[in-house]
Design a protein around this motif. Structure first.
Motif, PDB file in Angstrom:
ATOM      1  N   VAL A  53       0.723  -1.615 -11.731  1.00 40.23           N
ATOM      2  CA  VAL A  53       1.042  -2.687 -11.431  1.00 40.23           C
ATOM      3  C   VAL A  53       0.623  -2.932  -9.917  1.00 40.23           C
ATOM      4  O   VAL A  53       0.048  -4.018  -9.513  1.00 40.23           O
ATOM      5  CB  VAL A  53       2.603  -3.113 -11.564  1.00 40.23           C
ATOM      6  CG1 VAL A  53       3.159  -4.278 -10.981  1.00 40.23           C
ATOM      7  CG2 VAL A  53       2.968  -2.946 -13.203  1.00 40.23           C
ATOM      8  N   MET A  54       0.856  -1.756  -9.132  1.00 42.34           N
ATOM      9  CA  MET A  54       0.720  -2.186  -7.728  1.00 42.34           C
ATOM     10  C   MET A  54      -0.847  -1.898  -7.236  1.00 42.34           C
ATOM     11  O   MET A  54      -1.090  -2.315  -6.187  1.00 42.34           O
ATOM     12  CB  MET A  54       1.542  -1.002  -6.912  1.00 42.34           C
ATOM     13  CG  MET A  54       3.077  -1.330  -7.237  1.00 42.34           C
ATOM     14  SD  MET A  54       3.497  -3.069  -6.542  1.00 42.34           S
ATOM     15  CE  MET A  54       3.031  -2.829  -4.739  1.00 42.34           C
ATOM     16  N   ALA A  55      -1.697  -1.236  -7.911  1.00 43.51           N
ATOM     17  CA  ALA A  55      -3.118  -1.208  -7.502  1.00 43.51           C
ATOM     18  C   ALA A  55      -3.597  -2.460  -7.279  1.00 43.51           C
ATOM     19  O   ALA A  55      -4.108  -2.642  -6.098  1.00 43.51           O
ATOM     20  CB  ALA A  55      -3.615  -0.348  -8.670  1.00 43.51           C
ATOM     21  N   PRO A  56      -3.687  -3.331  -8.095  1.00 41.75           N
ATOM     22  CA  PRO A  56      -4.209  -4.796  -7.870  1.00 41.75           C
ATOM     23  C   PRO A  56      -3.481  -5.406  -6.729  1.00 41.75           C
ATOM     24  O   PRO A  56      -4.117  -6.127  -6.005  1.00 41.75           O
ATOM     25  CB  PRO A  56      -4.286  -5.479  -9.135  1.00 41.75           C
ATOM     26  CG  PRO A  56      -3.111  -5.111  -9.991  1.00 41.75           C
ATOM     27  CD  PRO A  56      -2.956  -3.546  -9.664  1.00 41.75           C
ATOM     28  N   VAL A  57      -2.096  -5.479  -6.741  1.00 41.72           N
ATOM     29  CA  VAL A  57      -1.497  -6.066  -5.411  1.00 41.72           C
ATOM     30  C   VAL A  57      -1.800  -5.486  -4.158  1.00 41.72           C
ATOM     31  O   VAL A  57      -2.037  -6.180  -3.236  1.00 41.72           O
ATOM     32  CB  VAL A  57      -0.023  -5.809  -5.850  1.00 41.72           C
ATOM     33  CG1 VAL A  57       0.921  -6.516  -4.853  1.00 41.72           C
ATOM     34  CG2 VAL A  57       0.480  -6.414  -7.049  1.00 41.72           C
ATOM     35  N   ALA A  58      -2.041  -4.321  -4.091  1.00 40.92           N
ATOM     36  CA  ALA A  58      -2.271  -3.623  -2.832  1.00 40.92           C
ATOM     37  C   ALA A  58      -4.010  -3.906  -2.436  1.00 40.92           C
ATOM     38  O   ALA A  58      -3.849  -4.037  -1.455  1.00 40.92           O
ATOM     39  CB  ALA A  58      -2.385  -2.042  -3.124  1.00 40.92           C
ATOM     40  N   PHE A  59      -4.730  -4.276  -3.336  1.00 45.58           N
ATOM     41  CA  PHE A  59      -6.053  -4.331  -2.852  1.00 45.58           C
ATOM     42  C   PHE A  59      -6.171  -5.951  -2.730  1.00 45.58           C
ATOM     43  O   PHE A  59      -6.816  -6.428  -1.651  1.00 45.58           O
ATOM     44  CB  PHE A  59      -7.096  -3.967  -4.051  1.00 45.58           C
ATOM     45  CG  PHE A  59      -7.495  -2.682  -4.186  1.00 45.58           C
ATOM     46  CD1 PHE A  59      -8.631  -2.061  -3.349  1.00 45.58           C
ATOM     47  CD2 PHE A  59      -6.913  -1.658  -4.929  1.00 45.58           C
ATOM     48  CE1 PHE A  59      -8.649  -1.073  -3.405  1.00 45.58           C
ATOM     49  CE2 PHE A  59      -7.376  -0.481  -5.202  1.00 45.58           C
ATOM     50  CZ  PHE A  59      -8.077   0.081  -4.339  1.00 45.58           C
ATOM     51  N   VAL A  60      -5.509  -6.585  -3.635  1.00 50.28           N
ATOM     52  CA  VAL A  60      -5.625  -8.270  -3.508  1.00 50.28           C
ATOM     53  C   VAL A  60      -4.877  -8.641  -1.993  1.00 50.28           C
ATOM     54  O   VAL A  60      -5.381  -9.359  -1.080  1.00 50.28           O
ATOM     55  CB  VAL A  60      -4.901  -8.883  -4.448  1.00 50.28           C
ATOM     56  CG1 VAL A  60      -4.957 -10.482  -4.158  1.00 50.28           C
ATOM     57  CG2 VAL A  60      -5.803  -8.965  -5.690  1.00 50.28           C
ATOM     58  N   GLY A 114       0.702  -1.127   0.058  1.00 53.89           N
ATOM     59  CA  GLY A 114      -0.088  -0.172   0.029  1.00 53.89           C
ATOM     60  C   GLY A 114       0.745   1.119  -0.019  1.00 53.89           C
ATOM     61  O   GLY A 114       0.494   2.115  -0.726  1.00 53.89           O
ATOM     62  N   LEU A 115       1.916   1.244   0.617  1.00 53.17           N
ATOM     63  CA  LEU A 115       2.890   2.363   0.634  1.00 53.17           C
ATOM     64  C   LEU A 115       3.282   2.742  -0.714  1.00 53.17           C
ATOM     65  O   LEU A 115       3.481   3.994  -1.233  1.00 53.17           O
ATOM     66  CB  LEU A 115       4.034   2.285   1.847  1.00 53.17           C
ATOM     67  CG  LEU A 115       3.405   2.308   3.220  1.00 53.17           C
ATOM     68  CD1 LEU A 115       4.394   1.795   4.236  1.00 53.17           C
ATOM     69  CD2 LEU A 115       3.155   3.678   3.751  1.00 53.17           C
TER      70      LEU A 115
END
Length: 305
Positions: free
Chosen positions: A198-205, A39-40
């Motif tokens: 790239v990080m948006a779905p990683v942060a949510f999942v 998230g950061l």
């Protein structure tokens, strides 16, 4: 350069060192309440992209979106932000801010080793000796027998050194394969946008997405402040390198490390035993010996911006 220019450029160098040095305690504050690293990293990329978009708009710089440019953005996003910062945010939970600043001084030494491996540089004994001094400094930090005034977890110090390794590799990647003819600001904008996607779905999942709050809590303010400072100091770095030369500008490394320890003391109240200053001295000697000598290529490019 005239004496007035030297004085002004030196002042800019000090401001850059103070700014970049402050990002370490800000990072420590950002992770203080349990925010997840994914998230950061996501919000750091979003903030960086927004600021870089503003700079590119003011300077009327376009953002190429062809296949080669997109590949470059993805590679730089991964090796320059996503991978190293995911590690650094985790390590920041366990390491004192001042120690993080000290370990980052290994970047130019790692960069030299990687440059040798990629054929970007030649073997020079002066710089090999510099690596030795850097190694002494690192060993003093992680050796259990050395009292630094507070416990330093060796595992997380090693993880943070991997962060420095990524940053060193990023510079060598650009030196070896270039940036497809693009300037630093469009490249940083493209890498930030690509990284955020790239990080948006990683942060949510992963469940680590950080929802903005109002009024902003201190950890979120620290993250925003660190991201804003980084963008503006980076822009200043590019500007100064074009006018004062790369060798002059790279000396900001000393100031970042020194200010990092000072800000850690002022903001976080960190205190260390006298051995930390011996380690700092070894690091400084290592950085001095490893940095390249001035060449014609390092002369100020007055037309660059």
């Amino acid at each position: 350069m005239t004496s007035r220019e030297i004085a002004f450029f030196t002042f800019c160098l000090v401001l850059m060192g103070a700014g970049w040095g402050a990002t370490q305690p800000m990072t420590k504050i950002a992770v203080s309440t349990g925010y997840g690293h994914f998230g950061l990293v996501f919000w750091q990329l979003v903030i960086g992209a927004a600021l870089m978009a503003g700079i590119c708009a003011v300077r009327k710089l376009r953002l190429p979106l062809n296949g080669r440019a997109l590949r470059l953005y993805l590679i730089l996003a991964m090796i320059g932000t996503i991978l190293p910062n995911s590690l650094s945010y985790q390590a920041a939970v366990h390491l004192p801010s001042g120690i993080m600043s000290l370990l980052l001084s290994m970047i130019p030494m790692f960069a030299f080793v990687i440059a040798l491996m990629l054929g970007n540089d030649n073997l020079v004994w002066r710089r090999i000796i510099g690596l030795g001094f850097g190694l002494v400094g690192v060993l003093m930090i992680i050796a259990p027998a050395v009292d630094l005034g507070q416990p330093i977890p060796g595992f997380w110090a090693g993880v943070y050194l991997v962060t420095a390794l990524f940053y060193a590799f990023e510079g060598n990647y650009i030196a070896k394969w270039g940036t497809e003819g693009l300037g630093p600001f469009p490249v940083m904008l493209g890498a930030s946008l690509m990284g955020a996607l790239v990080m948006a779905p990683v942060a949510f999942v992963s469940g680590q997405y950080i929802a903005p709050q109002w009024p902003l809590p201190v950890p979120q303010l620290a993250l925003i402040s660190a991201s804003v400072v980084h963008v503006f100091v980076y822009a200043t770095y590019v500007w100064l390198a074009g006018r004062a030369g790369a060798v002059f500008t790279v000396q900001v490394s000393y100031l970042v490390t020194g200010f990092g320890l000072i800000w850690a003391r002022i903001i976080l109240g960190e205190a260390y035993a006298s051995a930390i200053w011996i380690a700092l001295g070894a690091m400084f000697v290592g950085m001095y010996l490893v940095q390249p000598r001035p060449t014609l290529a390092d002369a100020p490019a007055m037309g660059e911006n």
